[in-house]
Write a protein that holds these residues in place. Structure first.
Motif, PDB file in Angstrom:
ATOM      1  N   ALA A   1       0.814  -1.217   0.000  1.00  0.00           N
ATOM      2  CA  ALA A   1       0.000   0.000   0.000  1.00  0.00           C
ATOM      3  C   ALA A   1       0.849   1.269   0.000  1.00  0.00           C
ATOM      4  N   PRO A   2       1.822   1.412   0.917  1.00  0.00           N
ATOM      5  CA  PRO A   2       2.653   2.633   0.855  1.00  0.00           C
ATOM      6  C   PRO A   2       3.483   2.729  -0.428  1.00  0.00           C
TER       7      PRO A   2
ATOM      8  N   MET B   1       1.324   4.221  -3.090  1.00  0.00           N
ATOM      9  CA  MET B   1       1.117   5.663  -2.906  1.00  0.00           C
ATOM     10  C   MET B   1       2.361   6.455  -3.304  1.00  0.00           C
ATOM     11  N   ILE B   2       3.513   5.972  -2.903  1.00  0.00           N
ATOM     12  CA  ILE B   2       4.762   6.663  -3.231  1.00  0.00           C
ATOM     13  C   ILE B   2       4.998   6.644  -4.734  1.00  0.00           C
TER      14      ILE B   2
ATOM     15  N   ALA C   1       2.794   6.493  -7.066  1.00  0.00           N
ATOM     16  CA  ALA C   1       1.811   7.309  -7.772  1.00  0.00           C
ATOM     17  C   ALA C   1       2.083   8.809  -7.643  1.00  0.00           C
ATOM     18  N   SER C   2       2.769   9.226  -6.596  1.00  0.00           N
ATOM     19  CA  SER C   2       2.944  10.664  -6.366  1.00  0.00           C
ATOM     20  C   SER C   2       4.398  11.094  -6.305  1.00  0.00           C
ATOM     21  N   ASN C   3       5.271  10.326  -6.839  1.00  0.00           N
ATOM     22  CA  ASN C   3       6.696  10.520  -6.619  1.00  0.00           C
ATOM     23  C   ASN C   3       7.260  11.839  -7.140  1.00  0.00           C
TER      24      ASN C   3
ATOM     25  N   GLU D   1      -3.762  16.166  -6.285  1.00  0.00           N
ATOM     26  CA  GLU D   1      -3.143  14.923  -5.823  1.00  0.00           C
ATOM     27  C   GLU D   1      -3.688  14.503  -4.461  1.00  0.00           C
TER      28      GLU D   1
ATOM     29  N   MET E   1      -5.051  10.832  -3.608  1.00  0.00           N
ATOM     30  CA  MET E   1      -4.322   9.974  -2.672  1.00  0.00           C
ATOM     31  C   MET E   1      -5.221   9.506  -1.529  1.00  0.00           C
TER      32      MET E   1
ATOM     33  N   LEU F   1      -7.210   6.710  -2.831  1.00  0.00           N
ATOM     34  CA  LEU F   1      -6.398   5.495  -2.932  1.00  0.00           C
ATOM     35  C   LEU F   1      -6.154   4.853  -1.571  1.00  0.00           C
ATOM     36  N   VAL F   2      -5.974   5.664  -0.542  1.00  0.00           N
ATOM     37  CA  VAL F   2      -5.807   5.123   0.813  1.00  0.00           C
ATOM     38  C   VAL F   2      -7.073   4.404   1.253  1.00  0.00           C
TER      39      VAL F   2
ATOM     40  N   ALA G   1      -7.210   1.160  -0.616  1.00  0.00           N
ATOM     41  CA  ALA G   1      -6.232   0.204  -0.087  1.00  0.00           C
ATOM     42  C   ALA G   1      -6.696  -0.390   1.230  1.00  0.00           C
TER      43      ALA G   1
END
Length: 67
Positions: free
Chosen positions: A9-10, A13-14, A16-18, A48, A52, A55-56, A59
């Protein structure tokens, strides 16, 4: 890939938004603060946050699929 939830999961997220922050810096440096490109990049970063959060939530609802 059989990754556990606390890693998958993390990582999603990372991934997708890096590079949003880097995109803002590059747009401002290349086009200036008054350009439409810099404005569009900044608005992209602001959108974003709700993406996000969605997405959380997704997840967390699919956590059982990882166990």
């Amino acid at each position: 890939m059989r990754l556990p939830f606390d890693i998958a999961a993390p990582a999603g997220m990372i991934g997708a938004s890096n590079f949003f922050e880097l995109a803002v810096a590059v747009a401002v440096a290349l086009f200036g603060t008054q350009s439409p490109a810099a404005l569009a990049t900044t608005v992209g970063v602001l959108t974003e946050v709700p993406v996000m959060l969605t997405l959380v939530k997704f997840a967390n609802k699919t956590k059982a699929c990882f166990d």
